[in-house]
Design a protein around this motif. Structure first.
Motif, PDB file in Angstrom:
ATOM      1  N   TYR A   1       0.864  -1.184   0.000  1.00 30.19           N
ATOM      2  CA  TYR A   1       0.000   0.000   0.000  1.00 30.19           C
ATOM      3  C   TYR A   1       0.899   1.231   0.000  1.00 30.19           C
ATOM      4  O   TYR A   1       2.110   1.144   0.233  1.00 30.19           O
ATOM      5  CB  TYR A   1      -0.932  -0.006   1.215  1.00 30.19           C
ATOM      6  CG  TYR A   1      -0.215   0.056   2.533  1.00 30.19           C
ATOM      7  CD1 TYR A   1       0.044   1.277   3.151  1.00 30.19           C
ATOM      8  CD2 TYR A   1       0.233  -1.105   3.169  1.00 30.19           C
ATOM      9  CE1 TYR A   1       0.721   1.342   4.368  1.00 30.19           C
ATOM     10  CE2 TYR A   1       0.903  -1.060   4.364  1.00 30.19           C
ATOM     11  CZ  TYR A   1       1.149   0.170   4.963  1.00 30.19           C
ATOM     12  OH  TYR A   1       1.824   0.238   6.143  1.00 30.19           O
ATOM     13  N   ARG A   2       0.281   2.386  -0.245  1.00 28.53           N
ATOM     14  CA  ARG A   2       1.043   3.634  -0.312  1.00 28.53           C
ATOM     15  C   ARG A   2       0.343   4.731   0.478  1.00 28.53           C
ATOM     16  O   ARG A   2      -0.891   4.708   0.604  1.00 28.53           O
ATOM     17  CB  ARG A   2       1.202   4.104  -1.771  1.00 28.53           C
ATOM     18  CG  ARG A   2       1.925   3.139  -2.673  1.00 28.53           C
ATOM     19  CD  ARG A   2       2.095   3.730  -4.084  1.00 28.53           C
ATOM     20  NE  ARG A   2       0.816   4.154  -4.653  1.00 28.53           N
ATOM     21  CZ  ARG A   2      -0.041   3.333  -5.218  1.00 28.53           C
ATOM     22  NH1 ARG A   2       0.229   2.041  -5.303  1.00 28.53           N
ATOM     23  NH2 ARG A   2      -1.172   3.798  -5.729  1.00 28.53           N
ATOM     24  N   HIS A   3       1.114   5.634   1.004  1.00 36.45           N
ATOM     25  CA  HIS A   3       0.588   6.872   1.575  1.00 36.45           C
ATOM     26  C   HIS A   3       0.550   7.918   0.469  1.00 36.45           C
ATOM     27  O   HIS A   3       1.563   8.188  -0.173  1.00 36.45           O
ATOM     28  CB  HIS A   3       1.487   7.370   2.710  1.00 36.45           C
ATOM     29  CG  HIS A   3       1.468   6.486   3.917  1.00 36.45           C
ATOM     30  ND1 HIS A   3       0.477   6.550   4.864  1.00 36.45           N
ATOM     31  CD2 HIS A   3       2.319   5.515   4.323  1.00 36.45           C
ATOM     32  CE1 HIS A   3       0.723   5.663   5.816  1.00 36.45           C
ATOM     33  NE2 HIS A   3       1.838   5.025   5.520  1.00 36.45           N
TER      34      HIS A   3
ATOM     35  N   ARG B   1      -1.379  11.829  -1.078  1.00 36.47           N
ATOM     36  CA  ARG B   1      -1.874  13.114  -0.607  1.00 36.47           C
ATOM     37  C   ARG B   1      -3.285  13.006  -0.037  1.00 36.47           C
ATOM     38  O   ARG B   1      -3.665  13.722   0.885  1.00 36.47           O
ATOM     39  CB  ARG B   1      -1.852  14.119  -1.784  1.00 36.47           C
ATOM     40  CG  ARG B   1      -2.192  15.549  -1.380  1.00 36.47           C
ATOM     41  CD  ARG B   1      -2.360  16.398  -2.630  1.00 36.47           C
ATOM     42  NE  ARG B   1      -1.185  16.359  -3.470  1.00 36.47           N
ATOM     43  CZ  ARG B   1      -0.145  17.201  -3.355  1.00 36.47           C
ATOM     44  NH1 ARG B   1      -0.169  18.135  -2.418  1.00 36.47           N
ATOM     45  NH2 ARG B   1       0.888  17.108  -4.168  1.00 36.47           N
ATOM     46  N   THR B   2      -4.080  12.077  -0.580  1.00 36.61           N
ATOM     47  CA  THR B   2      -5.479  11.943  -0.139  1.00 36.61           C
ATOM     48  C   THR B   2      -5.679  10.805   0.859  1.00 36.61           C
ATOM     49  O   THR B   2      -6.809  10.547   1.281  1.00 36.61           O
ATOM     50  CB  THR B   2      -6.385  11.705  -1.351  1.00 36.61           C
ATOM     51  OG1 THR B   2      -5.939  10.546  -2.058  1.00 36.61           O
ATOM     52  CG2 THR B   2      -6.359  12.916  -2.277  1.00 36.61           C
ATOM     53  N   GLY B   3      -4.604  10.115   1.219  1.00 34.68           N
ATOM     54  CA  GLY B   3      -4.730   9.032   2.191  1.00 34.68           C
ATOM     55  C   GLY B   3      -4.067   7.767   1.705  1.00 34.68           C
ATOM     56  O   GLY B   3      -3.212   7.788   0.811  1.00 34.68           O
ATOM     57  N   LEU B   4      -4.455   6.652   2.270  1.00 32.66           N
ATOM     58  CA  LEU B   4      -3.874   5.357   1.917  1.00 32.66           C
ATOM     59  C   LEU B   4      -4.451   4.865   0.602  1.00 32.66           C
ATOM     60  O   LEU B   4      -5.633   5.077   0.296  1.00 32.66           O
ATOM     61  CB  LEU B   4      -4.146   4.341   3.024  1.00 32.66           C
ATOM     62  CG  LEU B   4      -3.481   4.644   4.374  1.00 32.66           C
ATOM     63  CD1 LEU B   4      -4.062   3.756   5.463  1.00 32.66           C
ATOM     64  CD2 LEU B   4      -1.968   4.444   4.278  1.00 32.66           C
ATOM     65  N   ALA B   5      -3.615   4.167  -0.166  1.00 37.73           N
ATOM     66  CA  ALA B   5      -4.040   3.662  -1.468  1.00 37.73           C
ATOM     67  C   ALA B   5      -3.380   2.320  -1.723  1.00 37.73           C
ATOM     68  O   ALA B   5      -2.330   1.996  -1.161  1.00 37.73           O
ATOM     69  CB  ALA B   5      -3.678   4.660  -2.571  1.00 37.73           C
TER      70      ALA B   5
END
Length: 622
Positions: A476-478, A480-484
């Motif tokens: 997963y990634r952090h 600008r809009t949150g976790l993805a």
């Protein structure tokens, strides 16, 4: 009138009796072993008395201590529950001799039915009879047994001696009576029983039928009332035989007469002179409280001439802390949370945070659904179990759900061989593929105070989990809009709830973490460390204890250097009132045997090492 009642038992049945006592205004007394000092049944009783020790033989099977506890607590009556001393005639006499009310049948009735061999002689009912070795397959049974203990199926002559010894030893440990007998094992039969209730004025009620054919190790797993598919003629015959059994011994109180139904015929098996674990399905169908009626009958109240009318259908599932895919191995540890949806009945002896120990039965709870029809009751129970919250050690919950939805069960074509035929398919791992990602996202949210987004490209974060015997890595990634995460849309995430959208469909995931154990909806995960533990590995062929317990027997003639065959029994562990066979994992040589009978072992203790026989090196092609 009974004012104070002691339950000579523990766990679920003690809590069940206490619930009725509270409704009737009766004060309650619990007895508890040292292992049960903080158990739920001890916490909910009005008073408690300690039975020093932990093993059943020194606590719940000590009738003298239980009677002494009842007198010390000022009890008027004793209810035995089921198991332990519930079918012990000497204990019933001791209760009565102490001037207490016995919530059960007369000692003489218990005695008459205590031995299955003697009961069959007394009844003169259709019986399977005793057989010789030539009549294989046979079933070795404890004469004073119950609950599946002291029973062995024998299919080959060379297995008979070991089965007799094993059943006798288990029966002596569980019931204080090592007598066993042998009868033909009828495959493809159904286990059907009749609940009876009798008063002191000569009235006997046959309260319908129950089907208890879904069993593991001869212990019931799913029960229902009424037994489906029986003809009216066969039902009347079962009722007639059950009433005849009760009248033959001047029975009083609640009891159960059990039969094996095969080829349209009813074979008498035994009479259980106590309340059964599965009594709630009868209560649901007939709209009565059997425990309350046990108490009323003991107080001298009379039954009506006819029993109440049956309505609808009820199904009960026993939720166990066990691993069905691993030889039904019982599990121990903390039961962090147990809840079921509204609309079903939950009978349990545990509360959130309680410890599941090694000394007693592995049953966590009974879940019961009642509906106008069988199909509706089965569907309701399966759905409730699927949505139940069960956080803690492994359980048979998934097996129960799949069993209830199996075509053989939904069409009422099941028999006692159900799990012999279907266990592999019913225990095939099926973890939710998105559970690890949901766990990782919830964990990331819970650990991040200020957010993990950076204004520069960075590598994806990874988490590893073990589930269903496999390791899974998620990324997963952090942003600008949150976790993805790739392939999904993360709609919402916090430390306890994650919502993911896949191909336009949104799904919610409830996440709970207890140390390295993570529960995501119905999927159990183990969070793996970032770096592997460098702890030393066990030698190949090592056999370790799958549970804490006691070594009760080591196979005769074995020592270091002995040749063994794959599947050959090496030793037996006793845990949670059952024996568990430890077998050789491969054909080879026993290079270590590190235990002796009577030795206590913990999970992971080394028991033995079998060095596999090496295949001869094949010649290389020229």
């Amino acid at each position: 009138m009974i004012g104070t009642l002691l339950v000579a038992n523990r766990g679920e049945i003690a809590c069940r009796v206490f619930r009725t006592c509270r409704e009737l205004g009766i004060r309650t007394v619990a007895v508890h072993s040292d292992a049960d000092e903080d158990a739920l049944h001890a916490r909910v009783a009005d008073a408690t008395v300690r039975l020093p020790g932990a093993a059943p033989a020194e606590t719940y099977l000590r009738g003298d201590l239980v009677v002494r506890a009842a007198l010390a607590a000022g009890a008027d009556a004793v209810h035995p529950g089921y198991g332990f001393l519930s079918e012990n005639a000497d204990f019933a006499r001791a209760v009565l001799d102490a001037g207490l009310v016995w919530i059960g049948p007369p000692p003489e009735a218990i005695e008459a039915m205590a031995s299955k061999t003697r009961a069959k002689e007394l009844m003169g009912l259709p019986s399977l009879g005793e057989v010789t070795e030539a009549d294989l397959p046979v079933l070795v049974k404890a004469a004073a047994g119950g609950g599946g203990r002291g029973m062995r199926i024998v299919r080959r002559p060379q297995e008979l001696r070991a089965a007799l010894e094993g059943a006798s030893a288990e029966a002596a440990s569980a019931f204080g009576d090592g007598e066993v007998f042998v009868e033909p094992y009828v495959e493809g039969g159904r286990h059907v029983e009749v609940q009876i209730l009798a008063d002191t004025h000569g009235t006997v009620w046959p309260l319908g039928t129950r089907d208890c054919s879904l069993q593991r190790r001869h212990q019931k797993v799913i029960e229902e009332a009424p037994a489906p598919g029986l003809s009216e003629e066969l039902t009347r015959e079962l009722h007639t035989l059950a009433v005849r059994a009760a009248r033959a011994v001047d029975y009083v109180g609640a009891g159960t007469v059990e039969f094996l139904v095969a080829d349209g015929r009813a074979h008498f098996l035994e009479m259980n002179t106590r309340l059964q674990v599965e009594h709630p399905v009868t209560e649901a169908v007939f709209g009565l409280d059997l425990v309350a009626w046990q108490i009323r009958v003991a107080e001298g109240h009379a039954l009506d001439d006819d029993p109440p009318r049956a309505r609808g259908h009820a199904v009960e599932a026993r939720l166990y802390a066990e691993d069905p895919a691993n030889d039904w191995t019982p599990q121990t540890g903390t039961l962090h949370r147990l809840t079921v949806p509204d609309g079903v009945r939950l009978d349990t002896g545990y509360d959130d945070g309680d410890t599941i120990g090694v000394h007693y039965d592995a049953m966590l709870a009974k879940v019961v659904a009642h509906a106008p029809t069988r199909a509706e009751a089965v569907r309701a129970l399966a759905g409730a179990l699927e949505r139940a919250t069960v956080h803690g050690p492994a359980t048979n919950r998934d097996l129960l759900v799949r069993s209830l939805r199996h075509e053989e069960f939904t069409t009422a074509r099941m028999n006692t061989g159900f799990y012999d035929r279907h266990l592999t398919e019913l225990t095939k791992p099926a973890p939710d593929p998105y559970a690890p990602l949901a766990a990782a996202l919830a964990d990331a949210h819970g650990r991040s105070r200020f957010g993990g987004w950076r204004n520069v490209p960075s590598q994806p974060q990874t988490r590893r989990y073990a589930t269903a015997g496999e390791e899974v890595e998620v990324r997963y990634r952090h942003t600008r809009t949150g976790l993805a995460a790739d392939g999904v849309r993360v709609v919402h995430t916090d430390a306890r709830r994650v919502i993911l959208e896949v191909d336009g469909v949104r799904r919610g995931f409830e996440v709970a973490r207890y140390g390295d154990q993570v529960h995501v909806n119905a999927t159990r995960l183990t969070a793996l460390p970032r770096f592997p533990d460098p702890a030393p590995q066990l030698a190949p062929g090592s056999l370790v204890a799958p549970m804490p317990g006691t070594v009760v027997r080591v196979a005769g003639g074995l020592s270091e250097g002995s040749a063994v065959q794959a599947g050959q029994p090496l030793l037996w562990l006793e845990a949670m009132k059952m024996e568990h066979k430890i077998t050789a994992p491969a054909t080879g040589t026993l290079t270590a045997l590190d235990v002796v009978p009577g030795q206590q072992v913990t999970v992971g203790s080394l028991l033995a090492v079998v060095q596999p026989t090496q295949e001869r090196e094949k010649p290389r092609p020229k």
